[in-house]
Scaffold this motif. Sequence first.
Motif, short mmCIF file in Angstrom:
data_model
loop_
_atom_site.label_atom_id
_atom_site.label_comp_id
_atom_site.label_asym_id
_atom_site.label_seq_id
_atom_site.Cartn_x
_atom_site.Cartn_y
_atom_site.Cartn_z
N LEU A 137 0.67 6.82 23.13
CA LEU A 137 -0.64 7.14 22.55
C LEU A 137 -0.49 7.10 21.02
N ALA A 138 -1.16 6.13 20.41
CA ALA A 138 -1.07 5.95 18.95
C ALA A 138 -2.48 5.74 18.39
N GLY A 139 -3.36 6.67 18.76
CA GLY A 139 -4.79 6.50 18.43
C GLY A 139 -5.22 7.05 17.09
N VAL B 69 0.25 0.51 25.05
CA VAL B 69 0.17 1.21 23.76
C VAL B 69 -1.31 1.37 23.46
N VAL B 70 -1.75 2.61 23.27
CA VAL B 70 -3.16 2.85 22.99
C VAL B 70 -3.33 3.04 21.49
N GLY B 71 -3.97 2.07 20.84
CA GLY B 71 -4.17 2.13 19.40
C GLY B 71 -3.30 1.09 18.70
N SER B 72 -3.91 0.36 17.78
CA SER B 72 -3.18 -0.76 17.14
C SER B 72 -3.04 -0.56 15.64
N GLY B 73 -2.93 0.70 15.19
CA GLY B 73 -2.59 0.95 13.79
C GLY B 73 -1.12 0.67 13.58
N VAL C 109 0.79 -1.24 0.00
CA VAL C 109 0.00 0.00 0.00
C VAL C 109 0.82 1.29 0.00
N CYS C 110 2.15 1.19 0.06
CA CYS C 110 2.93 2.42 0.13
C CYS C 110 2.92 3.15 -1.21
N PRO C 111 2.75 4.47 -1.22
CA PRO C 111 2.83 5.19 -2.50
C PRO C 111 4.25 5.21 -3.07
N GLN D 132 -2.68 13.48 9.85
CA GLN D 132 -3.00 12.47 8.84
C GLN D 132 -1.83 12.28 7.89
N SER D 133 -1.37 11.03 7.74
CA SER D 133 -0.17 10.81 6.93
C SER D 133 -0.24 9.47 6.21
N LEU D 134 0.86 8.72 6.25
CA LEU D 134 0.97 7.47 5.49
C LEU D 134 1.40 6.34 6.41
N VAL D 135 1.16 5.11 5.95
CA VAL D 135 1.54 3.93 6.73
C VAL D 135 3.04 3.94 7.02
N VAL D 136 3.83 4.27 6.00
CA VAL D 136 5.28 4.22 6.19
C VAL D 136 5.75 5.23 7.26
N ALA E 234 1.42 2.54 13.66
CA ALA E 234 2.32 3.20 14.63
C ALA E 234 2.34 2.42 15.93
N GLY E 235 1.17 2.10 16.47
CA GLY E 235 1.09 1.36 17.73
C GLY E 235 1.72 -0.01 17.60
N LEU E 236 1.46 -0.69 16.48
CA LEU E 236 2.00 -2.04 16.29
C LEU E 236 3.53 -2.02 16.23
N PHE F 91 -3.86 -1.69 23.63
CA PHE F 91 -5.30 -1.53 23.78
C PHE F 91 -5.89 -1.05 22.45
N GLU F 92 -7.01 -1.63 22.07
CA GLU F 92 -7.67 -1.23 20.83
C GLU F 92 -9.18 -1.23 21.06
N ARG F 93 -9.84 -0.14 20.66
CA ARG F 93 -11.27 -0.09 20.92
C ARG F 93 -12.09 -0.90 19.92
N GLY G 229 -5.25 -3.40 14.19
CA GLY G 229 -4.82 -3.04 12.82
C GLY G 229 -5.09 -1.59 12.46
N GLY G 230 -6.01 -0.91 13.17
CA GLY G 230 -6.31 0.49 12.84
C GLY G 230 -6.84 0.60 11.42
N ILE G 231 -6.34 1.60 10.71
CA ILE G 231 -6.83 1.85 9.35
C ILE G 231 -6.43 0.70 8.41
C1 LIG Z 1 -9.30 5.14 3.95
C2 LIG Z 1 -7.83 5.32 4.12
C3 LIG Z 1 -6.97 4.69 3.24
C4 LIG Z 1 -5.60 4.85 3.39
N1 LIG Z 1 -4.77 4.24 2.50
C5 LIG Z 1 -3.44 4.36 2.63
C6 LIG Z 1 -2.56 3.71 1.73
O1 LIG Z 1 -3.00 3.03 0.79
N2 LIG Z 1 -1.22 3.84 1.92
C7 LIG Z 1 -0.71 4.59 2.96
O2 LIG Z 1 0.50 4.66 3.10
N3 LIG Z 1 -1.52 5.24 3.82
C8 LIG Z 1 -2.87 5.14 3.69
N4 LIG Z 1 -3.70 5.78 4.57
C9 LIG Z 1 -3.11 6.51 5.73
C10 LIG Z 1 -2.67 5.50 6.82
O3 LIG Z 1 -3.57 4.44 6.90
C11 LIG Z 1 -2.52 6.19 8.17
O4 LIG Z 1 -1.59 7.24 8.03
C12 LIG Z 1 -2.02 5.20 9.24
O5 LIG Z 1 -2.88 4.11 9.38
C13 LIG Z 1 -1.86 5.90 10.59
O6 LIG Z 1 -1.46 4.95 11.52
P1 LIG Z 1 -1.69 5.16 13.09
O7 LIG Z 1 -1.17 3.93 13.72
O8 LIG Z 1 -1.13 6.46 13.50
O9 LIG Z 1 -3.27 5.27 13.29
P2 LIG Z 1 -4.51 4.40 12.86
O10 LIG Z 1 -4.19 3.45 11.75
O11 LIG Z 1 -5.61 5.38 12.63
O12 LIG Z 1 -4.84 3.52 14.15
C14 LIG Z 1 -5.25 4.13 15.36
C15 LIG Z 1 -6.01 3.10 16.19
O13 LIG Z 1 -6.18 3.61 17.51
C16 LIG Z 1 -7.44 3.20 17.99
N5 LIG Z 1 -7.81 4.08 19.10
C17 LIG Z 1 -7.96 5.43 19.07
N6 LIG Z 1 -8.28 5.89 20.29
C18 LIG Z 1 -8.35 4.81 21.11
C19 LIG Z 1 -8.67 4.65 22.50
N7 LIG Z 1 -8.96 5.70 23.28
N8 LIG Z 1 -8.66 3.40 23.02
C20 LIG Z 1 -8.36 2.32 22.24
N9 LIG Z 1 -8.07 2.42 20.92
C21 LIG Z 1 -8.06 3.65 20.37
C22 LIG Z 1 -8.33 3.34 16.77
O14 LIG Z 1 -9.52 2.57 16.92
C23 LIG Z 1 -7.41 2.82 15.68
O15 LIG Z 1 -7.58 1.43 15.50
C24 LIG Z 1 -5.08 5.66 4.44
C25 LIG Z 1 -5.95 6.32 5.31
C26 LIG Z 1 -7.32 6.15 5.16
C27 LIG Z 1 -8.25 6.85 6.09
#
Ligand SMILES: Cc1cc2nc3c(=O)[nH]c(=O)nc-3n(C[C@H](O)[C@H](O)[C@H](O)COP(=O)(O)OP(=O)(O)OC[C@H]3O[C@@H](n4cnc5c(N)ncnc54)[C@H](O)[C@@H]3O)c2cc1C
Length: 481
Positions: free
Chosen positions: A234-236, A148-152, A96-98, A451-455, A154-156, A172-174, A179-181
Amino acid sequence: MGEERGFLKLARQSSPYREVCERLSDYKEVYKMRPVDQSLEQASRCMDCSTPFCHWGCPLGNYIPEWNDYVFKGNWKQAFKLLEATNNLSEITGRVCPGLCEYSCVLGLNDDPVTIRENELAIAEAGFKNGLIRPSRIEKKTGKKIAVVGSGPAGLSCAAGLNRAGHSVIVFERNNKPGGILRYGIPDFKLEKHILDRRIDIWKEEGVVFKTGVNVGSDYSSKKLLEDFDAVCLAGGSGVPRDLLIEGRDLKGIYFAMDYLSQSNRRVSKESIGQTDLIDAQGKQVVVIGGGDSGADCVGTAHRQGATCVVQIEVLPQPAECRTPAQPWPKYPLLLKVSSSHEEGGQRHWAVLTKRFIGEKGWVKKLSCVKAEFSQASQKTCSLMQEIAGSEFEISADLVILAVGFLHPEHSGLLNDLNIKFDQRGNIFTQENHMTSVEKIFSAGDMRRGQSLVVWAISEGRRCAYFMDKYLMQESNLPII
Ligand SMILES: Cc1cc2nc3c(=O)[nH]c(=O)nc-3n(C[C@H](O)[C@H](O)[C@H](O)COP(=O)(O)OP(=O)(O)OC[C@H]3O[C@@H](n4cnc5c(N)ncnc54)[C@H](O)[C@@H]3O)c2cc1C
Ligand code: SF4
């Protein structure tokens, strides 16, 4: 085996997608995995530059020329070892990385860049296929407890690093699953969820504990969080979507992209969607507002659900197809992207401003729009936008998806309870070492960066793990970019 100095003889060749009519009938990944021979050939196009700009372009500092060379020689084991050294989720970024690295590849100056992302994917999948990815044994426990709060991503990544450093980590994941997004935003046709489960299972075996269905701040109080753990990350994510507060916004049939996509992903994986409205594009005229990647994910999802037509509109003008002097190499340029979802149908319109939603019996029926023009100086923002007089028009719609980005993390609840300080954009403010304004609480990913990218989320999670480890142990052996 690839060719010595392959860049002089071989053209870039990307893997084809599955046929449109085949892929529209399912939610499986659109890509076809590349044959091994082709990977060796494509890796041989790498020039092994003495100043590898690809490395500079990658937020993870991936060892790209080095692993390209190993792939070229068919040494998957060494290639994989190097890839894992800088990236916890290479099978995900490989999908999924650009590919920021590809935009800064030196070959891109006068030819097509190396297929770096696909090479990465080939290495990651070879790693799984050949049993090179195995749970590590954690030799020594430190006795420190980390939440670790949030399992996207970053949290993982943060949790995986801290666990390997010997700390006891609870994520912790709500949501019901981690996996988050990656799980609840990105559709399966870009990332099938068993790919994510495969990696998470390894971390579980290594000892990371996942507590899902727990909303920290309400199900688990902030006071308890501070009492129970030696440090917290905090990685929510950036959860507050940008809205379009215009006339008719309260009509039924208008939803945020994440509500639409997370429901669709839940339905694909046969997870309950709970007590919410069913959002389904079957037989509907769909308008997606927002021309970015999330908008494209909504377009692909609507087509798979059986929409009668899909229109995607964007307020900004259509980006250039190739680099302009304002976007020189090796910068990441804002170019016109045609994603797999766009190949599958629908219309795209640029420089369109939505003025109001028009409804019938409480449901959205049309959008009233106007064409916009921009001064040269404001191609990337709406600041100097002007409506073109007489260009008003309407678009029929019975489902509207708002994919216009995110503002910042949710402040109410956990963050306000913890008295966390925010930056000017409303994201969590941290010092350079990722520590927030509150002692022992750190932050990473979209929640801190916006708001950013997976990488970038992976990179943030890894850096945060390093600084948290250093905070707890005074020094750290974890890698830092
Ligand atoms: C629809 C969409 C498609 C995307 N596609 C791409 C792509 O193709 N390639 C790319 O590089 N990037 C993409 N992105 C961007 C990328 O997914 C995000 O930048 C990335 O997931 C951010 O990771 P994160 O771990 O910070 O947060 P997130 O992935 O948002 O995960 C945060 C997690 O924290 C949990 N959480 C929040 N608060 C709490 C709480 N109080 N208690 C428990 N859990 C909590 C949330 O439920 C969520 O699961 C996309 C974004 C979106 C919205
Ligand atoms: S910039 Fe391109 S050609 Fe040079 S080392 Fe990196 S991938 Fe290879």
